[in-house]
Design a protein around this motif. Structure first.
Motif, PDB file in Angstrom:
ATOM      1  N   MET A 184       1.254  -7.293 -12.345  1.00  0.00           N
ATOM      2  CA  MET A 184      -0.534  -8.456 -12.896  1.00  0.00           C
ATOM      3  C   MET A 184      -2.035  -7.560 -12.855  1.00  0.00           C
ATOM      4  SD  MET A 184       1.133 -12.380 -11.133  1.00  0.00           S
ATOM      5  CE  MET A 184      -0.402 -12.888 -11.704  1.00  0.00           C
ATOM      6  N   GLY A 185      -1.664  -6.152 -13.052  1.00  0.00           N
ATOM      7  CA  GLY A 185      -2.852  -5.795 -12.619  1.00  0.00           C
ATOM      8  C   GLY A 185      -2.946  -4.825 -11.580  1.00  0.00           C
ATOM      9  N   MET A 186      -2.055  -5.456 -10.285  1.00  0.00           N
ATOM     10  CA  MET A 186      -2.203  -4.980  -9.214  1.00  0.00           C
ATOM     11  C   MET A 186      -1.154  -3.650  -8.808  1.00  0.00           C
ATOM     12  SD  MET A 186      -3.144  -8.225  -7.465  1.00  0.00           S
ATOM     13  CE  MET A 186      -1.641  -9.090  -7.607  1.00  0.00           C
ATOM     14  N   ASP A 187      -2.159  -2.970  -8.153  1.00  0.00           N
ATOM     15  CA  ASP A 187      -0.943  -1.798  -7.350  1.00  0.00           C
ATOM     16  C   ASP A 187      -0.107  -2.551  -5.897  1.00  0.00           C
ATOM     17  OD1 ASP A 187      -1.690   0.100  -8.897  1.00  0.00           O
ATOM     18  OD2 ASP A 187      -2.984   1.169  -7.278  1.00  0.00           O
ATOM     19  N   LEU A 188       1.056  -2.460  -6.333  1.00  0.00           N
ATOM     20  CA  LEU A 188       2.541  -2.985  -5.847  1.00  0.00           C
ATOM     21  C   LEU A 188       2.828  -1.722  -4.859  1.00  0.00           C
ATOM     22  CD1 LEU A 188       3.449  -5.898  -4.346  1.00  0.00           C
ATOM     23  CD2 LEU A 188       4.836  -5.261  -6.253  1.00  0.00           C
ATOM     24  N   TYR A 189       2.556  -2.302  -3.564  1.00  0.00           N
ATOM     25  CA  TYR A 189       3.309  -1.338  -2.332  1.00  0.00           C
ATOM     26  C   TYR A 189       4.782  -1.883  -1.618  1.00  0.00           C
ATOM     27  CZ  TYR A 189      -0.269   2.371  -3.339  1.00  0.00           C
ATOM     28  OH  TYR A 189      -1.531   2.917  -3.645  1.00  0.00           O
ATOM     29  N   LEU A 190       5.832  -1.577  -2.128  1.00  0.00           N
ATOM     30  CA  LEU A 190       6.956  -1.996  -1.149  1.00  0.00           C
ATOM     31  C   LEU A 190       7.204  -1.448   0.634  1.00  0.00           C
ATOM     32  CD1 LEU A 190       9.124  -1.567  -4.406  1.00  0.00           C
ATOM     33  CD2 LEU A 190       7.689  -4.004  -3.906  1.00  0.00           C
ATOM     34  N   VAL A 191       6.714  -2.289   1.138  1.00  0.00           N
ATOM     35  CA  VAL A 191       6.905  -2.143   2.008  1.00  0.00           C
ATOM     36  C   VAL A 191       8.105  -1.955   3.752  1.00  0.00           C
ATOM     37  CG1 VAL A 191       6.110  -2.406   4.799  1.00  0.00           C
ATOM     38  CG2 VAL A 191       4.217  -2.933   2.532  1.00  0.00           C
ATOM     39  N   ASP A 192       8.782  -1.036   3.850  1.00  0.00           N
ATOM     40  CA  ASP A 192      10.117  -0.775   4.731  1.00  0.00           C
ATOM     41  C   ASP A 192       9.206  -0.982   5.859  1.00  0.00           C
ATOM     42  OD1 ASP A 192      12.068  -0.494   6.227  1.00  0.00           O
ATOM     43  OD2 ASP A 192      12.102   2.034   5.136  1.00  0.00           O
ATOM     44  N   PRO A 193       9.477  -1.513   6.630  1.00  0.00           N
ATOM     45  CA  PRO A 193       8.846  -2.377   8.054  1.00  0.00           C
ATOM     46  C   PRO A 193       9.584  -1.568   8.908  1.00  0.00           C
ATOM     47  CG  PRO A 193       9.837  -4.373   6.817  1.00  0.00           C
ATOM     48  CD  PRO A 193       9.828  -3.624   6.393  1.00  0.00           C
ATOM     49  N   ALA A 194      10.375  -0.514   8.869  1.00  0.00           N
ATOM     50  CA  ALA A 194      11.407   0.540   9.870  1.00  0.00           C
ATOM     51  C   ALA A 194      10.037   1.365   9.754  1.00  0.00           C
ATOM     52  CB  ALA A 194      12.419   0.676   9.121  1.00  0.00           C
ATOM     53  N   HIS A 195       9.244   2.013   8.873  1.00  0.00           N
ATOM     54  CA  HIS A 195       8.363   2.961   9.062  1.00  0.00           C
ATOM     55  C   HIS A 195       7.006   2.811   8.467  1.00  0.00           C
ATOM     56  CE1 HIS A 195      11.941   4.673   6.446  1.00  0.00           C
ATOM     57  NE2 HIS A 195      11.816   5.680   6.981  1.00  0.00           N
ATOM     58  N   VAL A 196       7.510   0.812   9.963  1.00  0.00           N
ATOM     59  CA  VAL A 196       5.319   0.937  10.286  1.00  0.00           C
ATOM     60  C   VAL A 196       5.437   0.408  11.609  1.00  0.00           C
ATOM     61  CG1 VAL A 196       3.819  -0.556   9.728  1.00  0.00           C
ATOM     62  CG2 VAL A 196       5.154   0.123   7.930  1.00  0.00           C
ATOM     63  N   LYS A 197       4.603   1.192  12.472  1.00  0.00           N
ATOM     64  CA  LYS A 197       4.424   1.127  13.923  1.00  0.00           C
ATOM     65  C   LYS A 197       2.950  -0.384  13.342  1.00  0.00           C
ATOM     66  CE  LYS A 197       2.236   2.240  17.776  1.00  0.00           C
ATOM     67  NZ  LYS A 197       1.587   3.281  19.126  1.00  0.00           N
ATOM     68  N   LYS A 198       3.462  -1.704  13.986  1.00  0.00           N
ATOM     69  CA  LYS A 198       3.098  -2.672  13.410  1.00  0.00           C
ATOM     70  C   LYS A 198       1.529  -2.821  14.236  1.00  0.00           C
ATOM     71  CE  LYS A 198       6.004  -5.773  14.981  1.00  0.00           C
ATOM     72  NZ  LYS A 198       6.824  -7.168  14.744  1.00  0.00           N
ATOM     73  N   ALA A 199       0.655  -3.629  13.772  1.00  0.00           N
ATOM     74  CA  ALA A 199      -0.827  -3.237  14.462  1.00  0.00           C
ATOM     75  C   ALA A 199      -0.606  -4.619  15.865  1.00  0.00           C
ATOM     76  CB  ALA A 199      -1.792  -3.607  12.786  1.00  0.00           C
ATOM     77  N   PRO A 200      -1.558  -4.580  16.812  1.00  0.00           N
ATOM     78  CA  PRO A 200      -1.043  -5.308  17.990  1.00  0.00           C
ATOM     79  C   PRO A 200      -2.003  -6.767  17.554  1.00  0.00           C
ATOM     80  CG  PRO A 200      -2.928  -3.733  18.381  1.00  0.00           C
ATOM     81  CD  PRO A 200      -1.952  -2.896  17.156  1.00  0.00           C
ATOM     82  N   PHE A 201      -1.649  -8.043  17.404  1.00  0.00           N
ATOM     83  CA  PHE A 201      -1.795  -9.253  17.215  1.00  0.00           C
ATOM     84  C   PHE A 201      -3.712  -9.356  18.619  1.00  0.00           C
ATOM     85  CE2 PHE A 201      -1.617 -13.689  16.415  1.00  0.00           C
ATOM     86  CZ  PHE A 201      -1.220 -13.217  14.816  1.00  0.00           C
ATOM     87  N   THR A 202      -4.660 -10.095  18.051  1.00  0.00           N
ATOM     88  CA  THR A 202      -5.890  -9.804  18.685  1.00  0.00           C
ATOM     89  C   THR A 202      -5.932 -11.013  19.801  1.00  0.00           C
ATOM     90  OG1 THR A 202      -7.371 -10.766  17.203  1.00  0.00           O
ATOM     91  CG2 THR A 202      -6.984  -8.463  17.199  1.00  0.00           C
TER      92      THR A 202
END
Length: 256
Positions: free
Chosen positions: A103-121
């Motif tokens: 729909m005209g937006m760049d779309l990134y397919l996230v693989d959570p295994a390679h992402v370090k989650k940010a802490p909940f504030t």
């Protein structure tokens, strides 16, 4: 529909409700949530569009698709927020098969295994506590919000599901005016095929219902359709969502 399907639908509703907080409050730095989209074809994932506050041009939004499942378990709404913050703030190189557009937006397919989650504030936890107090668990509403997308020209696209209509239905509305009347009538309009648009460039729904001028459209509706709709609405539960951070109410309407 299986129990697992219901759990996925409920989680998508919860994600959409939580991310409403970040339409007006930044998710991180100057980035706001500009859309929450259920993944096409019933995939167990959610898509979130981020951009500057009040931004609606698709070319200036960035969308991320995040899987809702983590092995045999489902992620929490907190997990989705943490992953969003991490992938948007971190410099990450995506392989070509995980970068596309929609729909005209760049779309990134996230693989959570390679992402370090940010802490909940602390503010996140406080918001969660307050939402639990103001939105106590109750009966599942007949029609629910699965997502939304701010569009150009002042339009808002809602992604709705309903016990009476299979799949996800997109609804274009123009916020303002008789909002209470629209909220009351919305559930009964999801399945009215005569209101639907033809082919649309939106893979996140089965079809699109155009309610941008819904009151004027009533003038062109055959009398028997109006009568049938009023009879159905008289006994239909009404689900009302107030944003941002407002109170959701649900009440039964009895036939006169």
């Amino acid at each position: 529909m299986s129990e697992n399907d219901h759990e996925l639908e409920d989680l998508q509703r919860e994600v959409a409700a939580l991310l409403l907080n970040y339409v007006y409050t930044p998710l991180l730095e100057d980035q706001h949530v500009r859309g929450v989209l259920p993944a096409p074809s019933g995939r167990p994932a959610v898509r979130v569009a981020l951009g500057y506050k009040n931004e609606c041009a698709p070319s200036k939004l960035t969308a991320y698709e995040i899987p809702l499942g983590a092995g045999d378990e489902l992620r929490t709404t907190h997990d989705i927020v943490a992953l969003l913050r991490a992938v948007h703030a971190d410099t990450h190189i995506y392989p070509s098969n995980r970068v596309t557009s929609v729909m005209g937006m760049d779309l990134y397919l996230v693989d959570p295994a390679h992402v370090k989650k940010a802490p909940f504030t602390t503010d996140d936890w406080a918001s969660t506590l307050l939402r639990c107090l103001t939105h106590p668990a109750g009966e599942r509403p007949e029609a629910g919000l699965r997502g939304f997308l701010f569009k150009e020209a002042g339009l808002l696209r809602l992604y709705m599901d309903s016990d009476e209509v299979p799949g996800v239905v997109a609804v274009d509305v123009r916020p303002g005016g008789a909002l209470t009347a629209l909220l009351a009538a919305l559930p009964s309009m999801l399945g009215e095929e005569w209101r639907t648009s033809g082919a649309i460039d939106d893979p996140h729904c089965r079809y699109l219902v155009d309610l941008t001028d819904w009151r004027a459209q009533l003038c062109t509706v055959p009398a028997h359709r109006i009568a049938a709709g009023l009879r159905a609405e008289a006994t239909r539960p009404v689900s009302v969502e107030v944003q941002p951070g407002g109170v959701s109410s649900h009440k039964e309407r009895s036939a006169p």
